[in-house]
Scaffold this motif. Structure first.
Motif, PDB file in Angstrom:
ATOM      1  N   LEU A  28       1.167  -1.434  -0.021  1.00 16.01           N
ATOM      2  CA  LEU A  28      -0.044   0.071   0.323  1.00 16.01           C
ATOM      3  C   LEU A  28       1.337   1.258  -0.157  1.00 16.01           C
ATOM      4  O   LEU A  28       0.603   1.860  -0.694  1.00 16.01           O
ATOM      5  CB  LEU A  28      -1.012   0.336   0.956  1.00 16.01           C
ATOM      6  CG  LEU A  28      -1.638   1.277   1.603  1.00 16.01           C
ATOM      7  CD1 LEU A  28      -3.027   0.907  -0.044  1.00 16.01           C
ATOM      8  CD2 LEU A  28      -2.307   0.909   3.033  1.00 16.01           C
ATOM      9  N   ALA A  29       2.005   1.471   0.175  1.00 16.47           N
ATOM     10  CA  ALA A  29       3.000   2.341   1.064  1.00 16.47           C
ATOM     11  C   ALA A  29       3.781   2.093  -0.810  1.00 16.47           C
ATOM     12  O   ALA A  29       3.916   3.840  -0.879  1.00 16.47           O
ATOM     13  CB  ALA A  29       4.013   2.200   1.978  1.00 16.47           C
ATOM     14  N   GLU A  30       3.959   1.384  -0.912  1.00 15.13           N
ATOM     15  CA  GLU A  30       5.089   2.081  -2.136  1.00 15.13           C
ATOM     16  C   GLU A  30       3.947   1.911  -3.566  1.00 15.13           C
ATOM     17  O   GLU A  30       3.734   3.631  -4.402  1.00 15.13           O
ATOM     18  CB  GLU A  30       5.021   0.184  -2.849  1.00 15.13           C
ATOM     19  CG  GLU A  30       6.405   0.206  -2.197  1.00 15.13           C
ATOM     20  CD  GLU A  30       6.711  -1.486  -2.612  1.00 15.13           C
ATOM     21  OE1 GLU A  30       6.102  -2.209  -3.107  1.00 15.13           O
ATOM     22  OE2 GLU A  30       7.606  -1.772  -2.063  1.00 15.13           O
ATOM     23  N   MET A  31       2.539   1.921  -4.033  1.00 19.79           N
ATOM     24  CA  MET A  31       0.968   2.612  -4.488  1.00 19.79           C
ATOM     25  C   MET A  31       0.780   3.544  -3.788  1.00 19.79           C
ATOM     26  O   MET A  31       1.037   4.523  -4.958  1.00 19.79           O
ATOM     27  CB  MET A  31       0.076   1.357  -4.739  1.00 19.79           C
ATOM     28  CG  MET A  31       0.662  -0.468  -5.017  1.00 19.79           C
ATOM     29  SD  MET A  31      -1.144  -0.733  -4.683  1.00 19.79           S
ATOM     30  CE  MET A  31      -2.119   0.578  -5.679  1.00 19.79           C
ATOM     31  N   ALA A  32       0.473   3.941  -3.402  1.00 14.38           N
ATOM     32  CA  ALA A  32       0.146   5.601  -2.672  1.00 14.38           C
ATOM     33  C   ALA A  32       1.620   6.503  -2.953  1.00 14.38           C
ATOM     34  O   ALA A  32       1.766   8.586  -3.287  1.00 14.38           O
ATOM     35  CB  ALA A  32       0.478   5.602  -0.866  1.00 14.38           C
ATOM     36  N   ASP A  33       2.981   6.171  -2.785  1.00 10.55           N
ATOM     37  CA  ASP A  33       3.812   6.840  -3.040  1.00 10.55           C
ATOM     38  C   ASP A  33       4.198   6.765  -4.440  1.00 10.55           C
ATOM     39  O   ASP A  33       4.497   8.158  -4.819  1.00 10.55           O
ATOM     40  CB  ASP A  33       5.659   6.510  -2.782  1.00 10.55           C
ATOM     41  CG  ASP A  33       6.169   7.079  -2.663  1.00 10.55           C
ATOM     42  OD1 ASP A  33       6.448   8.599  -2.467  1.00 10.55           O
ATOM     43  OD2 ASP A  33       7.745   6.445  -2.901  1.00 10.55           O
ATOM     44  N   GLU A  34       3.640   5.649  -4.979  1.00 11.17           N
ATOM     45  CA  GLU A  34       3.877   5.750  -6.707  1.00 11.17           C
ATOM     46  C   GLU A  34       3.044   7.369  -6.921  1.00 11.17           C
ATOM     47  O   GLU A  34       2.845   8.432  -8.033  1.00 11.17           O
ATOM     48  CB  GLU A  34       3.705   4.677  -7.477  1.00 11.17           C
ATOM     49  CG  GLU A  34       4.876   3.547  -6.989  1.00 11.17           C
ATOM     50  CD  GLU A  34       4.891   2.763  -7.612  1.00 11.17           C
ATOM     51  OE1 GLU A  34       3.490   2.460  -8.420  1.00 11.17           O
ATOM     52  OE2 GLU A  34       5.447   1.387  -7.482  1.00 11.17           O
ATOM     53  N   GLU A  35       1.869   6.883  -6.273  1.00 13.08           N
ATOM     54  CA  GLU A  35       0.853   7.890  -6.951  1.00 13.08           C
ATOM     55  C   GLU A  35       0.700   9.494  -6.543  1.00 13.08           C
ATOM     56  O   GLU A  35      -0.521   9.960  -6.866  1.00 13.08           O
ATOM     57  CB  GLU A  35      -0.639   7.499  -7.139  1.00 13.08           C
ATOM     58  CG  GLU A  35      -0.316   5.905  -8.115  1.00 13.08           C
ATOM     59  CD  GLU A  35      -2.230   4.861  -7.415  1.00 13.08           C
ATOM     60  OE1 GLU A  35      -2.468   6.201  -6.270  1.00 13.08           O
ATOM     61  OE2 GLU A  35      -2.356   4.312  -7.928  1.00 13.08           O
ATOM     62  N   PRO A  39      -2.776  10.613   1.767  1.00 11.68           N
ATOM     63  CA  PRO A  39      -3.516  10.596   2.605  1.00 11.68           C
ATOM     64  C   PRO A  39      -3.784   8.788   3.183  1.00 11.68           C
ATOM     65  O   PRO A  39      -3.771   7.905   4.099  1.00 11.68           O
ATOM     66  CB  PRO A  39      -4.612  11.139   2.573  1.00 11.68           C
ATOM     67  CG  PRO A  39      -4.176  12.241   1.496  1.00 11.68           C
ATOM     68  CD  PRO A  39      -3.756  11.810   1.463  1.00 11.68           C
ATOM     69  N   THR A  40      -3.042   8.192   2.099  1.00 14.86           N
ATOM     70  CA  THR A  40      -3.126   6.890   1.995  1.00 14.86           C
ATOM     71  C   THR A  40      -1.808   6.197   2.267  1.00 14.86           C
ATOM     72  O   THR A  40      -1.539   5.784   3.308  1.00 14.86           O
ATOM     73  CB  THR A  40      -3.178   6.439   0.339  1.00 14.86           C
ATOM     74  OG1 THR A  40      -4.215   6.183   0.040  1.00 14.86           O
ATOM     75  CG2 THR A  40      -2.808   4.680   0.787  1.00 14.86           C
ATOM     76  N   LEU A  41      -1.128   7.314   2.084  1.00 15.12           N
ATOM     77  CA  LEU A  41       0.379   6.917   2.403  1.00 15.12           C
ATOM     78  C   LEU A  41       0.617   6.964   3.962  1.00 15.12           C
ATOM     79  O   LEU A  41       1.403   6.252   4.185  1.00 15.12           O
ATOM     80  CB  LEU A  41       1.543   7.898   1.870  1.00 15.12           C
ATOM     81  CG  LEU A  41       3.171   7.321   2.209  1.00 15.12           C
ATOM     82  CD1 LEU A  41       3.225   5.955   1.639  1.00 15.12           C
ATOM     83  CD2 LEU A  41       4.052   8.791   1.975  1.00 15.12           C
ATOM     84  N   ARG A  45       1.335   4.383   6.833  1.00 15.84           N
ATOM     85  CA  ARG A  45       2.214   4.360   7.607  1.00 15.84           C
ATOM     86  C   ARG A  45       2.093   4.556   9.112  1.00 15.84           C
ATOM     87  O   ARG A  45       2.346   3.588  10.174  1.00 15.84           O
ATOM     88  CB  ARG A  45       3.334   5.820   8.393  1.00 15.84           C
ATOM     89  CG  ARG A  45       4.119   6.668   6.935  1.00 15.84           C
ATOM     90  CD  ARG A  45       4.348   7.363   6.880  1.00 15.84           C
ATOM     91  NE  ARG A  45       5.632   8.147   6.134  1.00 15.84           N
ATOM     92  CZ  ARG A  45       4.925   9.436   5.210  1.00 15.84           C
ATOM     93  NH1 ARG A  45       3.549   9.807   5.410  1.00 15.84           N
ATOM     94  NH2 ARG A  45       5.554   9.912   3.933  1.00 15.84           N
ATOM     95  N   ALA A  46       1.072   4.452   9.443  1.00 17.89           N
ATOM     96  CA  ALA A  46       0.283   3.949  10.889  1.00 17.89           C
ATOM     97  C   ALA A  46       0.351   2.643  10.465  1.00 17.89           C
ATOM     98  O   ALA A  46       0.413   1.866  11.533  1.00 17.89           O
ATOM     99  CB  ALA A  46      -0.769   4.574  10.862  1.00 17.89           C
ATOM    100  N   SER A  47      -0.381   2.501  10.057  1.00 20.72           N
ATOM    101  CA  SER A  47      -0.625   0.598  10.021  1.00 20.72           C
ATOM    102  C   SER A  47       1.235  -0.312  10.448  1.00 20.72           C
ATOM    103  O   SER A  47       0.851  -1.165  11.000  1.00 20.72           O
ATOM    104  CB  SER A  47      -1.472   0.133   8.600  1.00 20.72           C
ATOM    105  OG  SER A  47      -1.236  -1.803   8.382  1.00 20.72           O
TER     106      SER A  47
END
Length: 320
Positions: A28-35, A39-41, A45-47
């Motif tokens: 999830l972090a990698e996808m959020a970082d690419e996009e 908020p998703t990143l 992080r919290a997860s």
């Protein structure tokens, strides 16, 4: 055997859940970082932080190797030097440990209590039920010291109060504890209450005194004297078993000192609310300025350090 199997299965499931959560969190972090999805990143992080915290707790639980560490626990609070102040402090400690237990999914049941003359409690015993309850709580036994401006002092002076905590493992059927009935004195009395139509009018509460060790337990939570007597015997077996464990660890003298003098020179932890905010464990030197968090049951920092110290590790940290 069934208890050990259930414990091992729970540990395996915990590892598997953390592995799955780690993989999903990283993805999830990698996808959020690419996009560029902040908020998703942040959610990822919290997860991942939650998984890290859970792994840390699981690492400490792996150190719970004592023969009774996996058992339920009785926790007893007794007020000490300080009069009304210490009774109020004992009530605060009872709330603190109850909140810690409930926050970790444990069940809490009040077994006996004696109210203070003006506020708080003189003593109380609770049963904490759940995996590793005794293992986590056993290091909390000792005297706890509070420094604050007294709410009962019109002059608003600073007061020092003491209360003691005693923790014993619940003894299951796999552990044999032989007690000679002639060594035990039984007293019955009326259970204390707030009065009114539900006040107890019979001597249903039971107090047992093991004369050779001067160990005293009491129970008043049951509806009948028979129920309270049965529970009191379980509590007595637990206390005597704890004494045996202490002897094996060559700690009997220190515990005896703490129980006979609830005051200066015997405390394991100080809670200072005025003139500054600080909770410090005097055995591990772990401290935090988040006094309210600690009093609300956030005790993992202290329990983890004490547990690590018991198995030969040395840890110390400061949290602001």
């Amino acid at each position: 055997m069934s208890r050990d199997r259930a414990r091992l299965e729970a540990q395996i499931n915990t590892v598997r859940e953390m592995e799955t959560g780690l993989e999903e969190g990283v993805m999830l972090a990698e996808m959020a970082d690419e996009e560029g999805d902040e908020p998703t990143l942040e959610e990822a992080r919290a997860s991942l932080k939650a998984i890290k915290d859970r792994a840390g707790r699981a690492e400490l639980e792996a150190l719970l190797s004592g023969e009774a560490d996996g058992n339920d626990a009785y926790l007893e609070v007794n007020s000490g030097a300080g009069g009304t102040e210490s009774c109020d402090w004992a009530g605060m400690l009872l709330r603190m440990y109850s909140r810690w237990a409930k926050a970790h999914g444990y069940e809490v049941e009040l077994e006996a209590s004696e109210d203070g003359d003006q506020a708080g409690i003189k003593s109380a015993t609770i049963l904490i039920t759940g995996p590793n309850a005794y293992g986590w709580l056993k290091s909390e036994s000792g005297v706890h010291r509070l420094v604050r401006i007294s709410p009962y002092d019109a002059a608003a002076k600073r007061h020092t109060s003491f209360a003691s905590i005693g923790v014993s493992p619940v003894v299951d059927d796999a552990i044999e504890i032989d007690i000679n009935p002639s060594d035990v004195r039984t007293d019955t009395y009326r259970a204390s209450g707030s009065g009114g139509q539900h006040i107890n009018k019979t001597d249903s509460a039971v107090r047992l005194t093991h004369i050779p060790t001067n160990t005293v337990v009491a129970c008043q939570a049951g509806r009948s004297q028979h129920q309270n007597r049965e529970q009191a015997w379980k509590m007595l077996r637990a206390r005597l078993y704890e004494l045996e464990l202490q002897r094996r660890e060559a700690a009997a003298q220190a515990v005896a000192d703490a129980k006979t003098d609830i005051g200066w020179g015997h405390q394991i932890r100080s809670y200072v609310l005025q003139p500054y905010q600080m909770v410090k464990d005097l055995r591990t030197n772990v401290e935090t300025s988040d006094t309210q968090g600690v009093l609300d049951g956030d005790l993992d920092l202290f329990m983890g350090a004490a547990l690590a110290a018991r198995v030969g590790e040395t840890r110390g940290s400061t949290v602001e």
